[in-house]
Motif scaffolding. Structure first.
Motif, PDB file in Angstrom:
ATOM      1  N   VAL A   1       2.804   8.233   2.788  1.00  0.00           N
ATOM      2  CA  VAL A   1       1.416   7.864   3.065  1.00  0.00           C
ATOM      3  C   VAL A   1       0.479   8.263   1.915  1.00  0.00           C
ATOM      4  CG1 VAL A   1      -0.564   8.428   4.558  1.00  0.00           C
ATOM      5  CG2 VAL A   1       1.654   7.851   5.574  1.00  0.00           C
ATOM      6  N   VAL A   2       0.780   9.366   1.246  1.00  0.00           N
ATOM      7  CA  VAL A   2      -0.114   9.880   0.206  1.00  0.00           C
ATOM      8  C   VAL A   2      -0.452   8.840  -0.868  1.00  0.00           C
ATOM      9  CG1 VAL A   2      -0.221  11.480  -1.755  1.00  0.00           C
ATOM     10  CG2 VAL A   2       0.290  12.342   0.528  1.00  0.00           C
ATOM     11  N   PRO A   3       0.512   8.082  -1.425  1.00  0.00           N
ATOM     12  CA  PRO A   3       0.133   7.115  -2.454  1.00  0.00           C
ATOM     13  C   PRO A   3      -0.885   6.084  -1.979  1.00  0.00           C
ATOM     14  CG  PRO A   3       2.506   7.448  -2.438  1.00  0.00           C
ATOM     15  CD  PRO A   3       1.973   8.127  -1.224  1.00  0.00           C
ATOM     16  N   VAL A   4      -0.804   5.693  -0.709  1.00  0.00           N
ATOM     17  CA  VAL A   4      -1.775   4.736  -0.158  1.00  0.00           C
ATOM     18  C   VAL A   4      -3.157   5.362  -0.150  1.00  0.00           C
ATOM     19  CG1 VAL A   4      -2.363   3.312   1.843  1.00  0.00           C
ATOM     20  CG2 VAL A   4       0.039   3.725   1.276  1.00  0.00           C
ATOM     21  N   MET A   5      -3.248   6.581   0.354  1.00  0.00           N
ATOM     22  CA  MET A   5      -4.540   7.266   0.407  1.00  0.00           C
ATOM     23  C   MET A   5      -5.067   7.571  -0.994  1.00  0.00           C
ATOM     24  SD  MET A   5      -4.168   9.940   3.577  1.00  0.00           S
ATOM     25  CE  MET A   5      -4.119   9.376   5.285  1.00  0.00           C
ATOM     26  N   ARG A   6      -4.172   7.943  -1.893  1.00  0.00           N
ATOM     27  CA  ARG A   6      -4.589   8.265  -3.264  1.00  0.00           C
ATOM     28  C   ARG A   6      -5.204   7.046  -3.938  1.00  0.00           C
ATOM     29  NH1 ARG A   6      -1.442   7.908  -7.383  1.00  0.00           N
ATOM     30  NH2 ARG A   6       0.506   8.144  -6.180  1.00  0.00           N
ATOM     31  N   GLU A   7      -4.624   5.889  -3.720  1.00  0.00           N
ATOM     32  CA  GLU A   7      -5.167   4.666  -4.309  1.00  0.00           C
ATOM     33  C   GLU A   7      -6.507   4.304  -3.680  1.00  0.00           C
ATOM     34  OE1 GLU A   7      -3.754   0.080  -5.223  1.00  0.00           O
ATOM     35  OE2 GLU A   7      -2.290   1.681  -5.023  1.00  0.00           O
ATOM     36  N   GLN A   8      -6.653   4.591  -2.392  1.00  0.00           N
ATOM     37  CA  GLN A   8      -7.924   4.341  -1.703  1.00  0.00           C
ATOM     38  C   GLN A   8      -9.019   5.291  -2.187  1.00  0.00           C
ATOM     39  OE1 GLN A   8      -5.897   3.318   2.655  1.00  0.00           O
ATOM     40  NE2 GLN A   8      -7.064   5.165   2.401  1.00  0.00           N
ATOM     41  N   GLY A   9      -8.593   6.508  -2.559  1.00  0.00           N
ATOM     42  CA  GLY A   9      -9.554   7.527  -2.954  1.00  0.00           C
ATOM     43  C   GLY A   9     -10.088   8.331  -1.782  1.00  0.00           C
ATOM     44  N   ASP A  10      -9.443   8.193  -0.625  1.00  0.00           N
ATOM     45  CA  ASP A  10      -9.841   9.005   0.528  1.00  0.00           C
ATOM     46  C   ASP A  10      -8.758   8.940   1.599  1.00  0.00           C
ATOM     47  OD1 ASP A  10     -10.178   6.717   2.242  1.00  0.00           O
ATOM     48  OD2 ASP A  10     -12.149   6.394   1.373  1.00  0.00           O
ATOM     49  N   GLY A  11      -8.940   9.786   2.595  1.00  0.00           N
ATOM     50  CA  GLY A  11      -7.996   9.841   3.700  1.00  0.00           C
ATOM     51  C   GLY A  11      -7.959  11.245   4.281  1.00  0.00           C
ATOM     52  N   THR A  12      -7.447  11.332   5.485  1.00  0.00           N
ATOM     53  CA  THR A  12      -7.316  12.632   6.154  1.00  0.00           C
ATOM     54  C   THR A  12      -5.920  12.764   6.725  1.00  0.00           C
ATOM     55  OG1 THR A  12      -9.663  12.605   6.794  1.00  0.00           O
ATOM     56  CG2 THR A  12      -8.222  14.168   7.940  1.00  0.00           C
ATOM     57  N   ILE A  13      -5.265  13.863   6.408  1.00  0.00           N
ATOM     58  CA  ILE A  13      -3.949  14.177   6.956  1.00  0.00           C
ATOM     59  C   ILE A  13      -4.111  15.370   7.880  1.00  0.00           C
ATOM     60  CG2 ILE A  13      -1.598  14.962   6.434  1.00  0.00           C
ATOM     61  CD1 ILE A  13      -1.986  13.572   3.663  1.00  0.00           C
ATOM     62  N   VAL A  14      -3.755  15.186   9.149  1.00  0.00           N
ATOM     63  CA  VAL A  14      -3.867  16.246  10.138  1.00  0.00           C
ATOM     64  C   VAL A  14      -2.461  16.676  10.544  1.00  0.00           C
ATOM     65  CG1 VAL A  14      -4.705  16.913  12.420  1.00  0.00           C
ATOM     66  CG2 VAL A  14      -6.047  15.324  11.010  1.00  0.00           C
ATOM     67  N   ASN A  15      -2.128  17.916  10.277  1.00  0.00           N
ATOM     68  CA  ASN A  15      -0.835  18.463  10.657  1.00  0.00           C
ATOM     69  C   ASN A  15      -0.999  19.337  11.893  1.00  0.00           C
ATOM     70  OD1 ASN A  15       0.483  17.243   8.481  1.00  0.00           O
ATOM     71  ND2 ASN A  15       0.034  18.961   7.127  1.00  0.00           N
ATOM     72  N   ILE A  16      -0.368  18.934  12.982  1.00  0.00           N
ATOM     73  CA  ILE A  16      -0.475  19.707  14.215  1.00  0.00           C
ATOM     74  C   ILE A  16       0.549  20.819  14.161  1.00  0.00           C
ATOM     75  CG2 ILE A  16      -0.395  19.673  16.719  1.00  0.00           C
ATOM     76  CD1 ILE A  16      -1.250  16.788  16.666  1.00  0.00           C
TER      77      ILE A  16
END
Length: 279
Positions: A125-140
């Motif tokens: 998922v990180v490469p998608v968010m990195r290209e977008q320039g934003d995103g939130t990853i929530v680890n439960i």
């Protein structure tokens, strides 16, 4: 490929409990939720509830320990929506039993689900968010990522590992506008406790640790009755996803804050006495 004009969130472990509550909370805010878990029937029922309430949901059955499944999940989301705004890593379970009596293959599977499966999906998922320039990853994670309970060595090992892993990831991804958040639930009323107790008694209910195992099982049943509603955790996750500057950690639900504080400020001796009292 069609690109979504609304935010898109992947929620793993979405078939029940915290994951299902989180998916409903995010959908109520207008987020398109991608429901990922192994139990397809439960996911379909959840999607129907979300859509009947006016939300949008997409079901992608996923075993987070299966490489083909996680690849398919990310490919499906990116091809259909063109974006991933949030990833809620909620898949997990609690393996309990004495260290001596727990087969090492069971311990390895606990890590596969609670850490390595989560990590592999995050890598995709990180490469998608990195290209977008934003995103939130929530680890439960769990309050069990900061404290411990008897007979839960392998479970707590995964959650302690997840906490450190998340801290490193947070620092790495901050430069790309991606937030990494750890959520630490306390005692929550879900099926998690029943599954944990069943495994505990299967491994350690009849051997040299039987007395302690049954004490833990009884304490777990009592805590489950007094546990917080999964919506408490879902609200914290929704807050983190919606915030432009979320907290690094959210400790929520019954016992989470007091037990973490007891361990942090009282040290091991004080916390050991707390455990003695609770068991």
């Amino acid at each position: 490929m069609t690109h979504s004009t609304t935010e898109v969130a992947i929620v793993t472990g979405a078939s029940s409990g915290i994951g299902a509550a989180t998916a409903e909370a995010l959908a109520a805010d207008g987020t398109t939720v991608v429901l990922a878990a192994r139990r397809e029937d439960e996911l379909a029922a959840l999607a129907e509830r979300i859509e009947s309430a006016g939300g949008e949901a997409r079901v992608v059955p996923t075993d987070v320990t299966d490489e083909e499944d996680v690849l398919t999940l990310v490919e499906t989301v990116t091809e259909e929506f063109g974006r991933i705004d949030a990833l809620v890593n909620g898949a997990g379970f609690g393996l309990y039993g004495s260290v001596e009596e727990t087969p090492i293959e069971d311990a390895r599977y606990q890590f596969e689900v609670n850490l390595f499966g989560l990590a592999r999906l995050t890598q995709l998922v990180v490469p998608v968010m990195r290209e977008q320039g934003d995103g939130t990853i929530v680890n439960i994670s769990s309050m069990g990522g900061k404290v411990w309970t008897p007979m839960g060595a392998w479970y707590h090992a995964t959650k302690h590992a997840l906490e450190g892993w998340s801290d490193c990831l947070r620092y790495e991804l901050a430069q790309f506008g991606i937030d990494v958040v750890v959520v630490e639930p306390g005692a929550i009323s879900t099926e998690w406790g029943d599954i944990m107790v069943d495994g505990l008694l299967e491994r350690s209910g009849d051997g040299p640790y039987a007395e302690l195992a049954h004490e833990i099982a009884e304490a777990s049943a009592e805590n489950a009755e007094d546990g917080s509603d999964p919506a408490v955790v879902a609200d914290a996750i929704r807050t983190a996803v919606r915030s432009r500057d979320p907290n690094r950690r959210y400790a929520v639900g019954r016992y989470a804050k007091p037990l973490i504080a007891a361990r942090r400020f009282g040290g091991d001796r004080v916390y050991d006495r707390v455990v003695d009292y609770m068991v």
